[in-house]
Scaffold this motif. Sequence first.
Motif, PDB file in Angstrom:
ATOM      1  N   SER A  30       5.712  10.693 -27.509  1.00 21.18           N
ATOM      2  CA  SER A  30       5.910  10.665 -28.966  1.00 21.18           C
ATOM      3  C   SER A  30       7.350  10.286 -29.307  1.00 21.18           C
ATOM      4  O   SER A  30       7.600   9.459 -30.200  1.00 21.18           O
ATOM      5  CB  SER A  30       5.580  12.029 -29.574  1.00 21.18           C
ATOM      6  OG  SER A  30       4.254  12.408 -29.294  1.00 21.18           O
ATOM      7  N   LEU A  31       8.284  10.890 -28.599  1.00 21.64           N
ATOM      8  CA  LEU A  31       9.701  10.609 -28.850  1.00 21.64           C
ATOM      9  C   LEU A  31      10.071   9.198 -28.402  1.00 21.64           C
ATOM     10  O   LEU A  31      10.899   8.542 -29.038  1.00 21.64           O
ATOM     11  CB  LEU A  31      10.573  11.641 -28.138  1.00 21.64           C
ATOM     12  CG  LEU A  31      10.509  13.046 -28.731  1.00 21.64           C
ATOM     13  CD1 LEU A  31      11.156  14.049 -27.801  1.00 21.64           C
ATOM     14  CD2 LEU A  31      11.173  13.076 -30.105  1.00 21.64           C
ATOM     15  N   ALA A  78       7.607  17.970 -30.061  1.00 17.92           N
ATOM     16  CA  ALA A  78       8.515  16.848 -30.323  1.00 17.92           C
ATOM     17  C   ALA A  78       9.282  17.043 -31.633  1.00 17.92           C
ATOM     18  O   ALA A  78      10.514  17.014 -31.658  1.00 17.92           O
ATOM     19  CB  ALA A  78       7.731  15.540 -30.358  1.00 17.92           C
ATOM     20  N   THR A 131      17.736  14.244 -30.661  1.00 13.18           N
ATOM     21  CA  THR A 131      16.526  13.528 -30.261  1.00 13.18           C
ATOM     22  C   THR A 131      16.599  13.091 -28.807  1.00 13.18           C
ATOM     23  O   THR A 131      15.621  13.220 -28.055  1.00 13.18           O
ATOM     24  CB  THR A 131      16.307  12.291 -31.161  1.00 13.18           C
ATOM     25  OG1 THR A 131      16.425  12.675 -32.524  1.00 13.18           O
ATOM     26  CG2 THR A 131      14.919  11.702 -30.935  1.00 13.18           C
ATOM     27  N   VAL A 162       8.083   6.603 -28.497  1.00 18.15           N
ATOM     28  CA  VAL A 162       7.573   5.739 -29.572  1.00 18.15           C
ATOM     29  C   VAL A 162       8.519   5.772 -30.764  1.00 18.15           C
ATOM     30  O   VAL A 162       8.795   4.741 -31.387  1.00 18.15           O
ATOM     31  CB  VAL A 162       6.151   6.186 -29.997  1.00 18.15           C
ATOM     32  CG1 VAL A 162       5.713   5.431 -31.268  1.00 18.15           C
ATOM     33  CG2 VAL A 162       5.160   5.943 -28.874  1.00 18.15           C
ATOM     34  N   TYR A 163       9.050   6.950 -31.072  1.00 20.37           N
ATOM     35  CA  TYR A 163      10.005   7.087 -32.180  1.00 20.37           C
ATOM     36  C   TYR A 163      11.243   6.220 -31.925  1.00 20.37           C
ATOM     37  O   TYR A 163      11.725   5.530 -32.827  1.00 20.37           O
ATOM     38  CB  TYR A 163      10.415   8.550 -32.348  1.00 20.37           C
ATOM     39  CG  TYR A 163      11.652   8.739 -33.192  1.00 20.37           C
ATOM     40  CD1 TYR A 163      11.600   8.649 -34.573  1.00 20.37           C
ATOM     41  CD2 TYR A 163      12.892   8.983 -32.587  1.00 20.37           C
ATOM     42  CE1 TYR A 163      12.740   8.794 -35.351  1.00 20.37           C
ATOM     43  CE2 TYR A 163      14.032   9.136 -33.353  1.00 20.37           C
ATOM     44  CZ  TYR A 163      13.955   9.041 -34.740  1.00 20.37           C
ATOM     45  OH  TYR A 163      15.086   9.183 -35.492  1.00 20.37           O
ATOM     46  N   LEU A 176      -2.599  17.567 -28.771  1.00 23.33           N
ATOM     47  CA  LEU A 176      -1.882  16.588 -29.590  1.00 23.33           C
ATOM     48  C   LEU A 176      -1.070  17.284 -30.678  1.00 23.33           C
ATOM     49  O   LEU A 176       0.074  16.911 -30.945  1.00 23.33           O
ATOM     50  CB  LEU A 176      -2.872  15.588 -30.207  1.00 23.33           C
ATOM     51  CG  LEU A 176      -3.473  14.560 -29.240  1.00 23.33           C
ATOM     52  CD1 LEU A 176      -4.577  13.759 -29.928  1.00 23.33           C
ATOM     53  CD2 LEU A 176      -2.385  13.624 -28.715  1.00 23.33           C
ATOM     54  N   ILE A 201       2.995  14.514 -23.705  1.00 24.34           N
ATOM     55  CA  ILE A 201       2.698  14.035 -25.066  1.00 24.34           C
ATOM     56  C   ILE A 201       3.968  14.004 -25.909  1.00 24.34           C
ATOM     57  O   ILE A 201       4.226  13.051 -26.654  1.00 24.34           O
ATOM     58  CB  ILE A 201       1.629  14.926 -25.732  1.00 24.34           C
ATOM     59  CG1 ILE A 201       0.277  14.747 -25.025  1.00 24.34           C
ATOM     60  CG2 ILE A 201       1.488  14.596 -27.222  1.00 24.34           C
ATOM     61  CD1 ILE A 201      -0.778  15.763 -25.447  1.00 24.34           C
ATOM     62  N   ALA A 202       4.788  15.042 -25.786  1.00 21.59           N
ATOM     63  CA  ALA A 202       6.041  15.109 -26.549  1.00 21.59           C
ATOM     64  C   ALA A 202       6.985  13.978 -26.145  1.00 21.59           C
ATOM     65  O   ALA A 202       7.598  13.343 -27.010  1.00 21.59           O
ATOM     66  CB  ALA A 202       6.712  16.467 -26.326  1.00 21.59           C
ATOM     67  N   VAL A 243       2.938  16.933 -30.282  1.00 17.54           N
ATOM     68  CA  VAL A 243       3.645  16.155 -31.301  1.00 17.54           C
ATOM     69  C   VAL A 243       4.309  17.066 -32.332  1.00 17.54           C
ATOM     70  O   VAL A 243       5.526  17.022 -32.548  1.00 17.54           O
ATOM     71  CB  VAL A 243       2.693  15.160 -32.009  1.00 17.54           C
ATOM     72  CG1 VAL A 243       3.455  14.388 -33.090  1.00 17.54           C
ATOM     73  CG2 VAL A 243       2.085  14.192 -31.002  1.00 17.54           C
TER      74      VAL A 243
END
Length: 292
Positions: free
Chosen positions: A48-49, A222, A175, A51-52, A214, A44-45, A218
């Motif tokens: 998330s990253l 993340a 990041t 997508v960032y 989640l 998930i992390a 996240v």
Amino acid sequence: MSKLAINRNILILHFTVLIWGFTGVLGELISVSAMHLVWYRVLIAAISLWVYFLIAKKPILVSKSQLIQYLAVGMLVGLHWVLFFHAIKISTVSVTLVTLSSVTLFTAILEPVINRKKISIADILIGLVIIFGIYLIFKFEFQYFWGIVYGLSCAFCASIFSIFNARMVKKGSPTSITFYEMIGAWIGVSMIMLISGQFDEQMILSQSDLMYLLVLGVGCTAIAYVLGVAVMRELSAFTVALTTNMEPVYGIILALLIFGQKEAMSTGFYFGAIIVLVAVFIYPYLKTKLKF
């Protein structure tokens, strides 16, 4: 770097540690095994990253040498979290978080060795005090023997990857480091699960587990991990480890508020925990005032 900038970074680190303290509570609330929990968490992390990176349109590629370093350290991070959540599941949040404080002791020993620096007498003195505090916890909470052992192993891993992160962040983006470390952690945990045959029905999540994961993946991973790695550019690995020792304080308070009597421990445990935490608070005095 100015004093204001240092204080800002320390404040950010404390906020990050508060979030990390909440991960112990989530580990207790999530019903799946520690291995499955970490597998979902880092996946998930990483997503998330990713997508960032897409939204921010930032470069995601790193050099081959950086990729190898990030993935390798990420595998160690994954092992650290598996040990951490397993310790919680076989003991309590409080026991696990206090034993995790021994990261200060391990860092005091390992950082000078890895970075080829002189070992500080103050670091060793604090380490000895922490050993005594953990000894008391072993003595009064022996029923949680394996939880304490896994907690100490978890702290050992945390010390090593904190030292390497402090070195890598001077040349790389926090990041990017976090993104590839999450991938490395996912690869490492996936390999262990594949070899041990743990890809089974436990992979199916309940609605509550999905919600908690989640939040864990996240918010507590993340976002918090990027913040934690970022401040390492300005703070030493030992300073980071020292501040991270506030995690049991935040985590134990949150666990007591949420789980109540289940997290109540013996007087001996709290005595040992206080010794460990007092060592954390007197360290700056020994380091700056006595200068040895």
